[in-house]
Design a protein around this motif. Sequence first.
Motif, mmCIF file in Angstrom:
data_model
loop_
_atom_site.group_PDB
_atom_site.id
_atom_site.type_symbol
_atom_site.label_atom_id
_atom_site.label_comp_id
_atom_site.label_asym_id
_atom_site.label_seq_id
_atom_site.Cartn_x
_atom_site.Cartn_y
_atom_site.Cartn_z
ATOM 1 N N ARG A 190 0.821 -1.209 0.000
ATOM 2 C CA ARG A 190 0.000 0.000 0.000
ATOM 3 C C ARG A 190 0.858 1.265 0.000
ATOM 4 O O ARG A 190 0.470 2.281 -0.590
ATOM 5 C CB ARG A 190 -0.919 0.004 1.224
ATOM 6 C CG ARG A 190 -1.878 -1.161 1.313
ATOM 7 C CD ARG A 190 -2.823 -1.206 0.128
ATOM 8 N NE ARG A 190 -3.642 -0.014 0.040
ATOM 9 C CZ ARG A 190 -4.425 0.277 -0.996
ATOM 10 N NH1 ARG A 190 -4.476 -0.553 -2.036
ATOM 11 N NH2 ARG A 190 -5.149 1.382 -0.997
ATOM 12 N N LEU A 191 2.023 1.214 0.649
ATOM 13 C CA LEU A 191 2.836 2.419 0.802
ATOM 14 C C LEU A 191 3.696 2.725 -0.420
ATOM 15 O O LEU A 191 3.908 3.894 -0.750
ATOM 16 C CB LEU A 191 3.742 2.288 2.037
ATOM 17 C CG LEU A 191 3.050 2.284 3.403
ATOM 18 C CD1 LEU A 191 4.085 2.129 4.506
ATOM 19 C CD2 LEU A 191 2.232 3.554 3.609
ATOM 20 N N ASP A 192 4.193 1.687 -1.090
ATOM 21 C CA ASP A 192 5.120 1.894 -2.215
ATOM 22 C C ASP A 192 4.348 1.906 -3.529
ATOM 23 O O ASP A 192 3.702 0.920 -3.896
ATOM 24 C CB ASP A 192 6.174 0.790 -2.240
ATOM 25 C CG ASP A 192 7.363 1.153 -3.104
ATOM 26 O OD1 ASP A 192 7.158 1.646 -4.227
ATOM 27 O OD2 ASP A 192 8.505 0.939 -2.660
ATOM 28 N N VAL A 193 4.448 3.013 -4.246
ATOM 29 C CA VAL A 193 3.717 3.164 -5.514
ATOM 30 C C VAL A 193 4.171 2.135 -6.545
ATOM 31 O O VAL A 193 3.379 1.673 -7.377
ATOM 32 C CB VAL A 193 3.923 4.597 -6.072
ATOM 33 C CG1 VAL A 193 3.189 4.753 -7.410
ATOM 34 C CG2 VAL A 193 3.435 5.626 -5.076
ATOM 35 N N ARG A 194 5.433 1.722 -6.491
ATOM 36 C CA ARG A 194 5.962 0.745 -7.455
ATOM 37 C C ARG A 194 5.282 -0.612 -7.314
ATOM 38 O O ARG A 194 5.334 -1.437 -8.225
ATOM 39 C CB ARG A 194 7.468 0.591 -7.270
ATOM 40 C CG ARG A 194 8.291 1.835 -7.605
ATOM 41 C CD ARG A 194 9.748 1.622 -7.260
ATOM 42 N NE ARG A 194 9.934 1.343 -5.839
ATOM 43 C CZ ARG A 194 11.108 1.033 -5.294
ATOM 44 N NH1 ARG A 194 12.186 0.950 -6.063
ATOM 45 N NH2 ARG A 194 11.204 0.797 -3.992
ATOM 46 N N LEU A 195 4.660 -0.853 -6.169
ATOM 47 C CA LEU A 195 3.991 -2.138 -5.929
ATOM 48 C C LEU A 195 2.503 -2.074 -6.210
ATOM 49 O O LEU A 195 1.778 -3.021 -5.900
ATOM 50 C CB LEU A 195 4.233 -2.585 -4.474
ATOM 51 C CG LEU A 195 5.693 -2.749 -4.052
ATOM 52 C CD1 LEU A 195 5.774 -3.275 -2.625
ATOM 53 C CD2 LEU A 195 6.442 -3.683 -5.000
ATOM 54 N N HIS A 196 2.034 -0.981 -6.796
ATOM 55 C CA HIS A 196 0.616 -0.865 -7.153
ATOM 56 C C HIS A 196 0.388 -1.516 -8.519
ATOM 57 O O HIS A 196 0.038 -0.868 -9.505
ATOM 58 C CB HIS A 196 0.177 0.597 -7.162
ATOM 59 C CG HIS A 196 0.157 1.220 -5.793
ATOM 60 N ND1 HIS A 196 -0.194 2.534 -5.570
ATOM 61 C CD2 HIS A 196 0.431 0.690 -4.570
ATOM 62 C CE1 HIS A 196 -0.122 2.799 -4.265
ATOM 63 N NE2 HIS A 196 0.255 1.694 -3.658
#
Length: 347
Positions: free
Chosen positions: A85-91
């Motif tokens: 949820r916090l890291d945009v790269r993991l969206h």
Amino acid sequence: MSSLEIAVCNQSHSSFEVSGIERTLPEAHSTTIGTSGSLNTSLGEVFILVGFSNWPQLELVFLVFISIFYSLTLFGNTTIIILSRLDVRLHTPMYFFLCHLSFLDLCYTTSTVPQLLINLHGSDRTITYGGCVAQLFISLALGSTEAVLLVVMAFDRYAAVCWPLHYITIMHPCLCQTLAAISWIGGFMNSVVQTGLMMSMSLCGHHCLNHFFCEMPVLLKLACEDTQGTEVKMFVARVIILLVPVSLILGSYLRIAQAVLRINSTAGRRKAFGTCGSHLIVVSFFFGSAIYTYLQPTRTYSQSEGKFVALFYTIVIPMLNPLIYTLRNKDMKGAARKVIWKGRDLL
């Protein structure tokens, strides 16, 4: 619960063990209950979870290790959800489904392990009939949901490897949300069917479950009536929720393997296999233990062995899943380092 009641349960299980196969004999159980009116009354509304009381010398060891594994499960799966949820790269679709898997593991473990820890720590090993049914329903629903979700994750990997240029278009956020919803709805529908079939049968005997939670094969051992018709219906439901997903996953990975072998660069092959390897390990652990437990006839099901297999898929697998996905995943490790450094800057 008194030690006398535990002893009665253990004796009733051991006395009906023939050639390594445990069998429940309703007549013998009914006779035993009839000899004590107070016992009959006290056990009429509750079940006794025998758990690991057959090995009292090991209960402290189980308590310590299960507490550690449960803590690691909570920490590992919660960490994956927070980082995603916090890291945009993991969206991305892959981590969207991984979050659902982690949440499922958290819920599934919590539906059984706290009860086990209470039983190992204290003397009260009882669970009400309503609590037993609720535990059966929830554990079946979450396990079934995970089976469908693993198929969805295999489809996601298939799209990523076989259709890389169209991956973003195929795995649109709306499709991802729909597939996740189908997983949850399908899992709970399967649980409604199987739990309903279980509740329609009459149960006899001491209501002693030679297990640490209310699981379907163990409850079937207490049935007073002929369970063949019900077991056939349950078997069909289990084939749909276990063998069909396994077949779809194997088909997906066969196509993935064919696509990977056509890649010329060694680095490209290694990256593709690394992307799919974690998922294959999880699939093997989950479906291997589930098929062993739920696709064998009730008459050949060993409750003693079943308890240890259940420990594997209720405690060990949910604890291993975060390790499998994070240790082999550079993006997840990078996100963890990023969050840690941000925390240090705030301090």
